[in-house]
Scaffold this active site. Sequence first.
Site, PDB file in Angstrom:
ATOM      1  N   CYS A 122     -12.738 -35.103  56.253  1.00 46.13           N
ATOM      2  CA  CYS A 122     -12.042 -36.391  56.187  1.00 46.13           C
ATOM      3  C   CYS A 122     -10.699 -36.224  55.487  1.00 46.13           C
ATOM      4  O   CYS A 122     -10.635 -35.693  54.388  1.00 46.13           O
ATOM      5  CB  CYS A 122     -12.901 -37.398  55.430  1.00 46.13           C
ATOM      6  SG  CYS A 122     -12.076 -38.967  55.164  1.00 46.13           S
ATOM      7  N   CYS A 158     -10.293 -41.123  48.237  1.00 45.72           N
ATOM      8  CA  CYS A 158     -11.222 -42.251  48.388  1.00 45.72           C
ATOM      9  C   CYS A 158     -12.331 -42.261  47.352  1.00 45.72           C
ATOM     10  O   CYS A 158     -12.575 -43.270  46.696  1.00 45.72           O
ATOM     11  CB  CYS A 158     -11.787 -42.237  49.799  1.00 45.72           C
ATOM     12  SG  CYS A 158     -13.259 -43.220  50.064  1.00 45.72           S
ATOM     13  N   GLU A 165     -42.085 -58.344  45.247  1.00 49.09           N
ATOM     14  CA  GLU A 165     -40.643 -58.115  45.169  1.00 49.09           C
ATOM     15  C   GLU A 165     -40.053 -59.243  44.337  1.00 49.09           C
ATOM     16  O   GLU A 165     -40.504 -60.379  44.429  1.00 49.09           O
ATOM     17  CB  GLU A 165     -40.093 -58.098  46.614  1.00 49.09           C
ATOM     18  CG  GLU A 165     -38.651 -58.473  46.814  1.00 49.09           C
ATOM     19  CD  GLU A 165     -37.686 -57.491  46.186  1.00 49.09           C
ATOM     20  OE1 GLU A 165     -37.865 -56.273  46.323  1.00 49.09           O
ATOM     21  OE2 GLU A 165     -36.736 -57.972  45.535  1.00 49.09           O
ATOM     22  N   CYS A 185     -35.035 -43.444  44.476  1.00 49.10           N
ATOM     23  CA  CYS A 185     -33.633 -43.131  44.767  1.00 49.10           C
ATOM     24  C   CYS A 185     -32.978 -42.456  43.568  1.00 49.10           C
ATOM     25  O   CYS A 185     -31.777 -42.245  43.551  1.00 49.10           O
ATOM     26  CB  CYS A 185     -32.881 -44.394  45.179  1.00 49.10           C
ATOM     27  SG  CYS A 185     -32.970 -45.706  43.966  1.00 49.10           S
TER      28      CYS A 185
HETATM   29  N1  SAH Z   1     -38.872 -50.906  49.590  1.00 45.94           N
HETATM   30  C1  SAH Z   1     -37.690 -51.610  50.018  1.00 45.94           C
HETATM   31  C2  SAH Z   1     -36.734 -51.982  48.885  1.00 45.94           C
HETATM   32  C3  SAH Z   1     -36.455 -50.932  47.852  1.00 45.94           C
HETATM   33  S1  SAH Z   1     -35.083 -51.299  46.796  1.00 45.94           S
HETATM   34  C4  SAH Z   1     -36.966 -50.829  51.115  1.00 45.94           C
HETATM   35  O1  SAH Z   1     -37.212 -49.655  51.310  1.00 45.94           O
HETATM   36  O2  SAH Z   1     -36.159 -51.426  51.804  1.00 45.94           O
HETATM   37  C5  SAH Z   1     -35.863 -51.839  45.317  1.00 45.94           C
HETATM   38  C6  SAH Z   1     -36.275 -53.294  45.342  1.00 45.94           C
HETATM   39  O3  SAH Z   1     -36.882 -53.597  44.097  1.00 45.94           O
HETATM   40  C7  SAH Z   1     -35.152 -54.288  45.522  1.00 45.94           C
HETATM   41  O4  SAH Z   1     -35.438 -55.098  46.626  1.00 45.94           O
HETATM   42  C8  SAH Z   1     -35.170 -55.102  44.207  1.00 45.94           C
HETATM   43  O5  SAH Z   1     -34.839 -56.452  44.407  1.00 45.94           O
HETATM   44  C9  SAH Z   1     -36.589 -54.953  43.777  1.00 45.94           C
HETATM   45  N2  SAH Z   1     -36.885 -55.123  42.338  1.00 45.94           N
HETATM   46  C10 SAH Z   1     -36.109 -54.823  41.273  1.00 45.94           C
HETATM   47  N3  SAH Z   1     -36.763 -55.037  40.126  1.00 45.94           N
HETATM   48  C11 SAH Z   1     -38.006 -55.481  40.461  1.00 45.94           C
HETATM   49  C12 SAH Z   1     -39.173 -55.865  39.708  1.00 45.94           C
HETATM   50  N4  SAH Z   1     -39.169 -55.839  38.382  1.00 45.94           N
HETATM   51  N5  SAH Z   1     -40.261 -56.258  40.390  1.00 45.94           N
HETATM   52  C13 SAH Z   1     -40.273 -56.286  41.742  1.00 45.94           C
HETATM   53  N6  SAH Z   1     -39.209 -55.944  42.497  1.00 45.94           N
HETATM   54  C14 SAH Z   1     -38.083 -55.551  41.871  1.00 45.94           C
END
Ligand code: SAH
Length: 457
Positions: A78, A84, A339, A414
Site C-alpha cells: 500500500c 496511515c 450479552e 481477541c
Molecule cells: N460473540 C460475538 C460478540 C463478541 S464481542 C461475536 O462473535 O460476534 C464481545 C461482546 O461482549 C460485545 O458484544 C459486548 O457488548 C459484550 N460484553 C461486554 N461486556 C460484557 C459483560 N460484562 N457481559 C456480557 N456481555 C458483555
Amino acid sequence: MSKRAPVNKNDYIEDAYFEDLTHDGNGVTKIDGYPLFVPNALPGERGKVKVVKASKNYGFGKLIEIHEESQYRQEPPCPIYHQCGGCQVQHISYEGQLKAKEKHVRDVMARIGKLPEVPVHPALGMEEPWRYRNKAAVPVGEREGGLVAGFYQQRSHEIIDMDRCIIQHEKNDEIIQKVKEICQKYGIRPYNEEKHRGTLRHIMTRYGYQTGEVMVVLVTRTADLPNQNQIVEEIVSSIEGVKSVIQNVNTKRTNVIMGDQTKVLWGEEVIYDFIGDVKFAISARSFYQVNPDQTKVLYEKALEYADLSGDENVIDAYCGIGTISLFLAQKAKKVYGVEIVPQAIEDAKKNAELNGFTNTEFEAGPAEAVIPRWYEEGIKADVLVVDPPRKGCDEALLNTILEMKPRKVVYVSCNPATLARDLRVLEDGGYKTLEVQPVDMFPQTMHVECVAQLVLR
Ligand code: SAH
C-alpha cells in the site's frame, strides 16, 4: 537500585540486533538488557538506530539503515502504509505475519498463563490476505475547499484523502468514492472538528459478502441534511446493491463515530449476510465481525472444540447478536446467550427467528450477573463458550464457571494476554487447556484472535 538508561536521546547505535517483535509490530533490540523499541525493524535483522526517546526502563529508536535483512521483509504493497497507521505489518510477508502471531500467542501462554507446554497451533491464515473487510468507516474533512474522506494522518487529526484501501472489499472503496462525490456535488459541508461546525462527519458502509447487499450510513453533526432527497436518490441509483441508507446523528464533540439517533432515510433498517448456513440481520449499530471469511473459520473451530452431540445445554457468554450462539444451536439441544447490550439481544432473538431456531434463549445483562442467577435457577451448562472483549472475562464469571463445572469450556479471545491470564485461573480451578488455535482475522495488522479448548480434569 534505580539505574539510568544506558543510552541518551539522539545517540546512535551503529549495529543493533533485533531479537523480537512487540505485539504492536515494533522491533526490539536490547542494550545491556534495556529494551529499545524500533518501528519497522524485524526480528533477526541488524541495522543502525537513532535513539529518539530514552525513558528509565525502555526507549524508542528510529531505524536509519538496515545491514542484514529478514527473509520475511517485503515492500509494503500500500502506497500510504507509513502515513496511515491502520495496518502495522505490511512490511512483513504474510508467512512472517502468521509466524509472528503464533509466536506472540506462545510467548504469552508461557509468560502470563504459566502454560509453556500448552499446544499452540500455527495460525490459520487467509489464502488472499487482502480486501477482507466488510465494513469501512472513514472520517470526512475539508481540504482546499473540497470534501475529502480517508484517514487521520498518524498522531494527528488531519484527514488525508484516500481512494483505495486494500484491506477493504473493493465495493467499500467504490461506495466511499461515490458517496464523497455525491455529497460534494450537493454542497454538503464536511465536519470541522476544531470548530465543531459543518455537517458530514463520517461515511460508513457495510457490505454483505454472501448477499451483495449494501448499507450506507451518513454520520452527521446535525439532524438536518441539506438536499437529502437528491443525495439519497443518487446513492441508490448509482451504487448497485444498496438496500439501506441510514443517517446517524452525532451532535457531540467526540472521537466516537456514531451518535444516539439513527434513522432510515431509504430502504431497510438492516442488511443481511450469511456465515456458513446461518443468516444474520445487521443493523448500523450492531457488532458484526469485519472479516466474514475468517469468522467462518473461527466459529467452525469453536464448534469443533464444543464437540456437540445434540444432547447438550450450551451457554454462550458475551454473545453479541447471537452469531456464535446460532452456530452452536445447529448442533446443541439448547443454547442460552447473554450479552450486555440490549439492542444486540433484540437482534439475536430476531436472528434466531430468521433461521427458524427454537432451541435458543437470550437475555440482556452482564454475563457475570446473569449466569450465576441462571445457575441458581437450575440452568446448568454442559459446554460453556465465552467471547469477551479485550479486557477478558470478569472474575465473578470465572468463579461461576468453576462452581458450575461445565464439562468443556471454549474460550474465544481477541486478546492473547487476557486469554492467558484467564486460562491460568481456570487451570488453577480444575480445568486443563488442551489446545489453543490462533486465527488470523486481521491480516496486515498485529491483532490475533484465538480459540482455546478446555476440559474439566
Ligand atoms: N460473540 C460475538 C460478540 C463478541 S464481542 C461475536 O462473535 O460476534 C464481545 C461482546 O461482549 C460485545 O458484544 C459486548 O457488548 C459484550 N460484553 C461486554 N461486556 C460484557 C459483560 N460484562 N457481559 C456480557 N456481555 C458483555
